[in-house]
Design a protein around this motif. Structure first.
Motif, short mmCIF file in Angstrom:
data_model
loop_
_atom_site.label_atom_id
_atom_site.label_comp_id
_atom_site.label_asym_id
_atom_site.label_seq_id
_atom_site.Cartn_x
_atom_site.Cartn_y
_atom_site.Cartn_z
N UNK A 31 0.85 -1.21 0.00
CA UNK A 31 0.00 0.00 0.00
C UNK A 31 0.88 1.25 0.00
N UNK A 32 0.59 2.17 -0.89
CA UNK A 32 1.43 3.36 -1.03
C UNK A 32 1.31 4.29 0.16
N UNK A 33 2.45 4.93 0.50
CA UNK A 33 2.42 5.95 1.56
C UNK A 33 2.09 7.32 0.94
N UNK A 34 2.20 7.39 -0.39
CA UNK A 34 1.86 8.65 -1.04
C UNK A 34 0.35 8.83 -1.04
N UNK A 35 -0.08 10.08 -1.14
CA UNK A 35 -1.51 10.33 -1.25
C UNK A 35 -1.93 10.04 -2.69
N UNK A 36 -2.83 9.08 -2.87
CA UNK A 36 -3.26 8.74 -4.23
C UNK A 36 -4.79 8.81 -4.36
N UNK A 37 -5.40 9.63 -3.52
CA UNK A 37 -6.87 9.67 -3.47
C UNK A 37 -7.49 9.95 -4.84
N UNK A 38 -6.95 10.97 -5.52
CA UNK A 38 -7.58 11.34 -6.81
C UNK A 38 -7.35 10.27 -7.86
N UNK A 39 -6.12 9.72 -7.88
CA UNK A 39 -5.87 8.64 -8.85
C UNK A 39 -6.77 7.44 -8.56
N UNK A 40 -6.91 7.10 -7.28
CA UNK A 40 -7.77 5.95 -6.93
C UNK A 40 -9.22 6.19 -7.35
N UNK A 70 -13.53 5.11 -11.82
CA UNK A 70 -14.34 5.57 -12.96
C UNK A 70 -13.82 4.94 -14.26
N UNK A 71 -12.50 5.03 -14.44
CA UNK A 71 -11.89 4.60 -15.70
C UNK A 71 -12.11 3.11 -15.98
N UNK A 72 -12.06 2.29 -14.93
CA UNK A 72 -12.17 0.83 -15.12
C UNK A 72 -13.54 0.45 -15.68
N UNK A 73 -14.51 1.34 -15.49
CA UNK A 73 -15.85 1.03 -16.03
C UNK A 73 -15.92 1.16 -17.55
N UNK A 88 -12.72 1.44 -19.56
CA UNK A 88 -11.46 1.08 -20.21
C UNK A 88 -10.90 -0.17 -19.50
N UNK A 89 -10.63 -1.26 -20.24
CA UNK A 89 -10.07 -2.44 -19.57
C UNK A 89 -8.84 -2.08 -18.75
N UNK A 90 -8.81 -2.52 -17.51
CA UNK A 90 -7.75 -2.21 -16.54
C UNK A 90 -7.66 -0.71 -16.22
N UNK A 91 -8.53 0.09 -16.80
CA UNK A 91 -8.53 1.54 -16.52
C UNK A 91 -7.42 2.30 -17.20
N UNK A 92 -6.73 1.65 -18.14
CA UNK A 92 -5.56 2.26 -18.79
C UNK A 92 -5.52 1.86 -20.27
N UNK A 93 -4.66 2.48 -21.04
CA UNK A 93 -4.62 2.19 -22.48
C UNK A 93 -3.38 1.41 -22.89
N UNK A 94 -2.69 0.85 -21.95
CA UNK A 94 -1.62 -0.11 -22.23
C UNK A 94 -1.52 -0.93 -20.95
N UNK A 95 -1.49 -2.27 -21.08
CA UNK A 95 -1.53 -3.11 -19.86
C UNK A 95 -0.46 -2.71 -18.85
N UNK A 96 0.70 -2.23 -19.37
CA UNK A 96 1.83 -1.94 -18.47
C UNK A 96 1.58 -0.70 -17.60
#
Ligand SMILES: Cc1ncc(COP(=O)(O)O)c(C=O)c1O
Length: 436
Positions: A1-10, A15-18, A20-28
């Motif tokens: 679990x990250x110690x950085x604040x990632x609230x907005x990314x999370x 939203x994105x995962x609904x 876009x597969x994996x929520x991103x445009x390249x699996x990596x």
């Protein structure tokens, strides 16, 4: 679990995962449901995510940024490219200018055609090679990566390999890749010229091309020896096999004339992309005139709607001008060397065995005393520890790929002010990783 604040990314991930597969445009780009970050902007060698976390970046989008993010010189050229109008199903004069520039930097690039991505350029190179040689089978080097087309998405399965139980098996890196593609392919380990010779002796009537990254940009930057590259060139000549050097990562990065300049070995065909336009999407398939003239009506078909887009062509012309006429690559090389020295000192002070592979502009950091000579040697490094180290560094704002097979990419902008903060973060991350 990250110690950085990632609230907005999370929150954005949910939203994105609904959509876009994996929520991103390249699996990596998917790092886990709670760890995937979304970028707000980038500049120089730094990225900022949407939570405001700042990172010194050594992934550099897997290599394209040779000068740095949002380089004002290249971006201005791209803006001029917008004014030209895009793509027209017709050509512009700028394409000749760029082709000519590439030829002047890379002797083997007698003729040049443009594509949009490294994947497309490699596909085109293989097609030209097969048309010219009239043979469909080809050779790749274990640990090589040549993009996401079905014919090259094969490698030895290192994850499942038990070195005490024989050779690794061939596996595709994706579901959905037709098995018959593997029938065209022969994989050989890097730096084993006698294995290559035996294969060519036996199968040269079927093999038309050898596809190689002399520095394995997706496998710890493991490098061919000079002797091996000499042998590759002369065996290809002996058996009339087309030598395709994939410079998608090394091109306009390790030297103005790419990896071919480093080794003094000329390809028959070669492919470029990444550093060519400092992040704008363009690639090139280049080669000796005799082969490249196969691209013609009634011969090899090459093209595509978006090839030679005026924005990408303008950006590439400017990037190559800068690389040709300034000391940007010397700066990159020097920073990479200083970074290696600094990391090495810290690792040695903590008694951690290590070595560097490849070229300072794209170094592999290998956690073992002995440098790997082929992809199988990767099993000999302490890669779980490397992954931990990379995760710890991220917490202190230094981003390198968690997978140790990906090199540390350097851009000109790193040299401004990134060395000390990188080394400080590395030392702290190493100490935390050693504590367990
Ligand atoms: C050596 C090599 N060839 C080809 C490719 C594919 O390029 P692209 O991702 O632009 O399709 C890559 C991508 O990393 C690469 O490293």
């Amino acid at each position: 679990m990250s110690k950085r604040l990632l609230d907005k990314s999370n929150e954005h991930f949910k939203k994105a995962i609904q959509k876009i597969p994996l929520g991103v445009t390249s699996n990596f780009r998917y790092w886990g449901d709670d760890e995937t970050i979304y970028i707000d902007h980038a500049s120089g060698c730094r990225l900022w995510d949407i939570d405001g976390n700042e990172y010194i970046d050594y992934r550099l989008a897997y290599g394209p940024y040779i000068l740095g993010y949002a380089d004002p010189r290249v971006d201005e050229a791209a803006r001029q490219g917008i004014e030209i109008g895009g793509v027209f199903a017709l050509s512009t004069e700028l394409e000749y200018e760029l082709a000519d520039k590439i030829s002047s930097m890379v002797p083997a690039a007698e003729l040049v055609r443009f594509s949009n991505s490294g994947t497309e350029a490699v596909m085109a190179a293989l097609r030209v090679a097969r048309a010219y040689s009239k043979r469909d089978e080809f050779i790749m080097i274990e640990g090589g990566y040549h993009g996401v087309s079905d014919s090259v998405m094969w490698d030895i399965d290192l994850d499942e390999w038990d070195p005490t139980a024989g050779s690794p098996v061939l596996a595709s890196s994706s579901l959905g890749v037709p098995k018959h593609n593997a029938e065209m392919l022969h994989l050989v380990p890097m730096n084993d010229a006698s294995r290559l010779k035996d294969l060519l002796k036996e199968k040269h009537n079927d093999i038309g091309a050898l596809l190689i990254e002399p520095i394995l940009g997706n496998c710890c930057s493991i490098a061919a020896t000079q002797e091996y590259m000499n042998a590759v060139r002369s065996l290809c000549d002996q058996y009339n096999v087309v030598l395709v050097i994939d410079e998608v990562k090394t091109g306009f990065r390790v030297a103005k004339g790419g990896v071919q300049e480093l080794y003094g070995v000329e390809a028959d065909l070669c492919t470029f992309a990444k550093s060519m336009a400092n992040g704008y999407p363009i690639a090139a398939v280049c080669g000796k005139e005799e082969l490249m003239r196969s691209i013609k009506y009634g011969g090899v078909l090459h093209g595509g709607t978006f090839t030679a887009h005026s924005v990408a062509i303008s950006a590439a012309n400017k990037t190559l001008d800068i690389l040709q006429n300034t000391n940007a690559l010397e700066t990159v090389n020097q920073y990479g060397t200083d970074l290696r020295d600094g990391l090495s000192k810290i690792l040695s002070n903590h008694n951690v065995a290590h070595c560097f592979t490849g070229h300072p502009a794209m170094s592999g950091l290998f956690l073992s005393e002995d440098a790997p000579t082929n992809a199988r040697d990767f099993k000999g490094s302490d890669y779980p520890f490397y992954e931990k180290l990379a995760e710890e560094m991220l917490e202190d704002g230094v981003l390198c790929e968690f997978d140790p097979r990906e090199p540390w990419f350097i851009c000109e902008a790193h040299a401004k002010d990134a060395l000390k903060p990188t080394l400080d973060a590395f030392e702290v991350a190493l100490e935390r990783s050693l504590e367990g």
